[in-house]
Each structure stands twice: as structure tokens, then as C-alpha cells.
Design an enzyme around this catalytic site. Structure first.
Site, PDB file in Angstrom:
ATOM      1  N   GLY A 175      38.820  80.987  -8.909  1.00  0.00           N
ATOM      2  CA  GLY A 175      38.334  82.075  -9.742  1.00  0.00           C
ATOM      3  C   GLY A 175      38.090  83.309  -8.896  1.00  0.00           C
ATOM      4  CD  GLN A 216      34.646  87.131  -5.944  1.00  0.00           C
ATOM      5  OE1 GLN A 216      35.125  86.673  -6.980  1.00  0.00           O
ATOM      6  NE2 GLN A 216      34.500  86.416  -4.841  1.00  0.00           N
ATOM      7  CB  CYS A 228      31.395  82.285  -2.925  1.00  0.00           C
ATOM      8  SG  CYS A 228      31.691  83.913  -3.645  1.00  0.00           S
ATOM      9  CG  LEU A 229      37.633  83.016  -3.062  1.00  0.00           C
ATOM     10  CD1 LEU A 229      38.615  83.608  -4.059  1.00  0.00           C
ATOM     11  CD2 LEU A 229      38.366  82.226  -1.988  1.00  0.00           C
ATOM     12  CG  HIS A 237      30.951  81.115  -8.731  1.00  0.00           C
ATOM     13  ND1 HIS A 237      30.523  80.413  -7.625  1.00  0.00           N
ATOM     14  CD2 HIS A 237      31.536  82.245  -8.249  1.00  0.00           C
ATOM     15  CE1 HIS A 237      30.824  81.102  -6.528  1.00  0.00           C
ATOM     16  NE2 HIS A 237      31.444  82.217  -6.872  1.00  0.00           N
ATOM     17  CD  GLU A 238      34.730  83.673 -10.634  1.00  0.00           C
ATOM     18  OE1 GLU A 238      34.519  84.828 -10.215  1.00  0.00           O
ATOM     19  OE2 GLU A 238      35.038  82.740  -9.881  1.00  0.00           O
ATOM     20  CG  HIS A 275      31.200  86.781  -8.240  1.00  0.00           C
ATOM     21  ND1 HIS A 275      30.718  87.189  -7.018  1.00  0.00           N
ATOM     22  CD2 HIS A 275      31.850  85.608  -8.008  1.00  0.00           C
ATOM     23  CE1 HIS A 275      31.066  86.298  -6.089  1.00  0.00           C
ATOM     24  NE2 HIS A 275      31.740  85.321  -6.666  1.00  0.00           N
TER      25      HIS A 275
END
Ligand code: NI
Length: 182
Positions: free
Chosen positions: A53, A58, A101-102, A143-144, A147
Site C-alpha cells: 500500500g 508518502q 512502513c515504506l 494503515h493508509e 497516513h
């Protein structure tokens, strides 16, 4: 003309852009080529990372858009999700699992989230979309949406730790992090 997607640079914590609350996208704005290009680029960037995702903040864009592809479901179906202006409702149950997390490379932690929830919003064409999510999809979309609200797993996780490289320690951690690189 064939659209070309570009890999964008993923912002890394503590970049302040990751902490801003993203803005809603208007129908007009969603139709703009610039926004459609952003979505194509986000998909490419997520796949290249690789992650399951990616949210617009991000890649430095403060808009309420995310993309997700959590792999095959129980029926072997794979879906690429693009959600615009998502709203989560009907949270039920509770599950704790390892997340990465990226935007926080090399780190993982245990995050408790609702086991199931419903997501409503638009798809990339502005059409209404609604999905009852469970399992990894429910985790990913929570999670998204975090963000989009400037929230990172470091705010919620217990036992944040280094995901040690294979061969140097707990391989289980590394595998878990790869699976849930959101
Ligand atoms: Ni993330």
C-alpha cells in the site's frame, strides 16, 4: 498514447510532509491528467518498493488518495485498489500483527487494529466504491488512512525494532516485515 508511470521518491520519517493531514480531492481535480498521473505513479512506486500500500502524502502530495494491492485473497483473486477520499466505518474486533512502513525503512512493530472495517470513497474515476475488508486488507487500509491523517506506526506500535537482515538474527521478523510493508 500509452500512459507512462514513473517511480516517485518515497518520503522518509521524520519528513514533516508525512505529518500533515491530507486534503480531500474534488471531482474536477480527480479528473485532471496530473491527478491520474499521480495515481499511476503511486501504483508503480508501490510495486517497485515493493509494498502492499502507498498513500499520496508518502510521495509528497497532501491529497486523500491511496493505492493498495495486498496479493491474492482466499479465492485466488487479486485486486488493485485505488481509493480517493476514503472513510472507514463499522470497525469490529481487534487484531495485533507486525507492520512495517515504506516511510520507516528497516523498522517493524506490533500494531493493534480493528479486525474488520468498511471503506467507502471513490475509485480513480470518481465512482462510488465500498468494500467490507478483513484480514490483511483491513490492516492495510487502516494503515493508509492513518497516513492521510499524518499518523505513522511509530505512534501506535509496541516493540518498534530494527528488522534485522537475513542471516543476522531473527529471520521471522524480516519475513513479517516484507509481508506487511505498507
Ligand atoms: Ni506506511
Amino acid at each position: 498514447m500509452t500512459p507512462v508511470a514513473y517511480r516517485r521518491r518515497i518520503l522518509i520519517d521524520p519528513d514533516p510532509a508525512l505529518r500533515k493531514v491530507a486534503k480531500k480531492v474534488s471531482a474536477l481535480e480527480l479528473r485532471m491528467p496530473l491527478t491520474q498521473q499521480l495515481i499511476d505513479d503511486m501504483i508503480e512506486t508501490m510495486r517497485e518498493a515493493p509494498g502492499i500500500g502507498l498513500a499520496a502524502p508518502q510521495v509528497g502530495v497532501g491529497k486523500r488518495i491511496f493505492v493498495a494491492d495486498v496479493g491474492e485473497d482466499e479465492e485466488g483473486e487479486r485486486t488493485l485498489y485505488v481509493f480517493v477520499n476514503p472513510v472507514l466505518t463499522d470497525f469490529a474486533g481487534e487484531e495485533t500483527a507486525t507492520e512495517g512502513c515504506l516511510s520507516i525503512p528497516g523498522k517493524i512493530g506490533e500494531v493493534t487494529r480493528a479486525a474488520t472495517c468498511t471503506i467507502s470513497g471513490w475509485d480513480r474515476r470518481g465512482k462510488k466504491a465500498r468494500v467490507d475488508a478483513s484480514g490483511i486488507l483491513a490492516r492495510c487500509i487502516q494503515h493508509e488512512v492513518d497516513h492521510l491523517d499524518g499518523i505513522l506506526i511509530t505512534d501506535k506500535a509496541t516493540n518498534m525494532r530494527e528488522a534485522v537482515p537475513v542471516g543476522a538474527g531473527d529471520v521471522k521478523d524480516v519475513e513479517a516485515a516484507k509481508e506487511v510493508n505498507i
